[in-house]
Design an enzyme around this catalytic site. Structure first.
Site, PDB file in Angstrom:
ATOM      1  N   CYS A  74       0.795  -1.140   0.089  1.00 17.56           N
ATOM      2  CA  CYS A  74      -0.009  -0.182  -0.016  1.00 17.56           C
ATOM      3  C   CYS A  74       0.939   1.145   0.046  1.00 17.56           C
ATOM      4  CB  CYS A  74      -0.844  -0.034   1.158  1.00 17.56           C
ATOM      5  SG  CYS A  74      -2.218   1.134   1.123  1.00 17.56           S
ATOM      6  N   HIS A  75       0.493   2.173  -0.762  1.00 17.32           N
ATOM      7  CA  HIS A  75       1.148   3.471  -0.957  1.00 17.32           C
ATOM      8  C   HIS A  75       1.087   4.300   0.201  1.00 17.32           C
ATOM      9  CE1 HIS A  75       1.226   2.418  -5.219  1.00 17.32           C
ATOM     10  NE2 HIS A  75       2.648   3.082  -5.259  1.00 17.32           N
ATOM     11  N   MET A 111      -8.093   1.691   1.171  1.00 13.40           N
ATOM     12  CA  MET A 111      -7.179   0.615   2.263  1.00 13.40           C
ATOM     13  C   MET A 111      -7.555   1.466   3.462  1.00 13.40           C
ATOM     14  SD  MET A 111      -6.857  -1.980   0.837  1.00 13.40           S
ATOM     15  CE  MET A 111      -6.562  -2.789   2.048  1.00 13.40           C
ATOM     16  N   GLU A 112      -7.241   2.722   3.563  1.00 14.22           N
ATOM     17  CA  GLU A 112      -7.112   3.783   4.743  1.00 14.22           C
ATOM     18  C   GLU A 112      -8.625   3.606   5.271  1.00 14.22           C
ATOM     19  OE1 GLU A 112      -3.410   4.501   2.388  1.00 14.22           O
ATOM     20  OE2 GLU A 112      -5.569   4.408   1.708  1.00 14.22           O
ATOM     21  N   ASP A 126     -11.839  -4.888  21.924  1.00 12.45           N
ATOM     22  CA  ASP A 126     -10.926  -4.674  23.167  1.00 12.45           C
ATOM     23  C   ASP A 126     -11.405  -3.861  24.506  1.00 12.45           C
ATOM     24  OD1 ASP A 126      -8.086  -4.853  24.503  1.00 12.45           O
ATOM     25  OD2 ASP A 126      -7.969  -2.913  24.233  1.00 12.45           O
TER      26      ASP A 126
END
Length: 155
Positions: A74-75, A111-112, A126
């Site tokens: 990924c860039h 992707m971000e 969590d």
């Protein structure tokens, strides 16, 4: 030919050097599903660890900023804005997470946006796992993207 492989099938990072800089926007979503008893205990979006909503939003923003360090090919791109939203769905005993990421760059921010949603969902898990380890993270997906050569996509 797969874009992340060269002619000898070795992994490469795609060359985006000749692409135009354009405004690119990606939107992703996911959900964290609780059993009814656990959901009722966190309906105010607080847990033993503090504010679920604020912590998960910050985690999502941090996740989006670290995407290129987590996804090997990924860039690393400049991010103009990241907006992470968390809403309750009382009927489904769930928290819905949505991320909108924008850049003016040569490649997109899908992707971000997906990473922001994933890290937010993991943070919610969590913060609430002490209630029930069977909390489910579901339906993480890209909703839409705008900009670049491939144009507009929406599911």
């Amino acid at each position: 030919m797969i874009s992340h492989l060269d002619k000898k099938n070795n992994p490469i990072m795609v060359d985006v050097g000749a692409k135009d800089i354009t405004l690119r926007i990606a939107e992703a979503e996911g959900e964290v599903v609780f059993d009814k008893i656990s959901f009722n205990k966190i309906k105010n979006l607080k847990s033993k660890k503090g504010s679920i909503k604020n912590t998960a939003i910050i985690a999502g923003i941090m996740g989006a900023k670290e995407t290129s360090r987590l996804i090997p090919l990924c860039h690393n791109i400049p991010i103009d804005s990241i907006n992470v939203q968390i809403t309750k769905n009382v009927k489904k005993n769930s928290l819905n997470v949505k991320a909108i990421v924008k850049t003016s760059s040569k490649t997109g921010v899908e992707m971000e946006a997906l990473t922001a949603v994933t890290v937010s969902c993991l943070t919610i898990y969590d913060m609430c796992k002490y209630l029930n380890k069977a909390i489910k993270i579901k339906n993480i997906k890209l909703i839409s993207k705008k900009g670049g050569k491939s144009g507009f996509f929406k599911i």
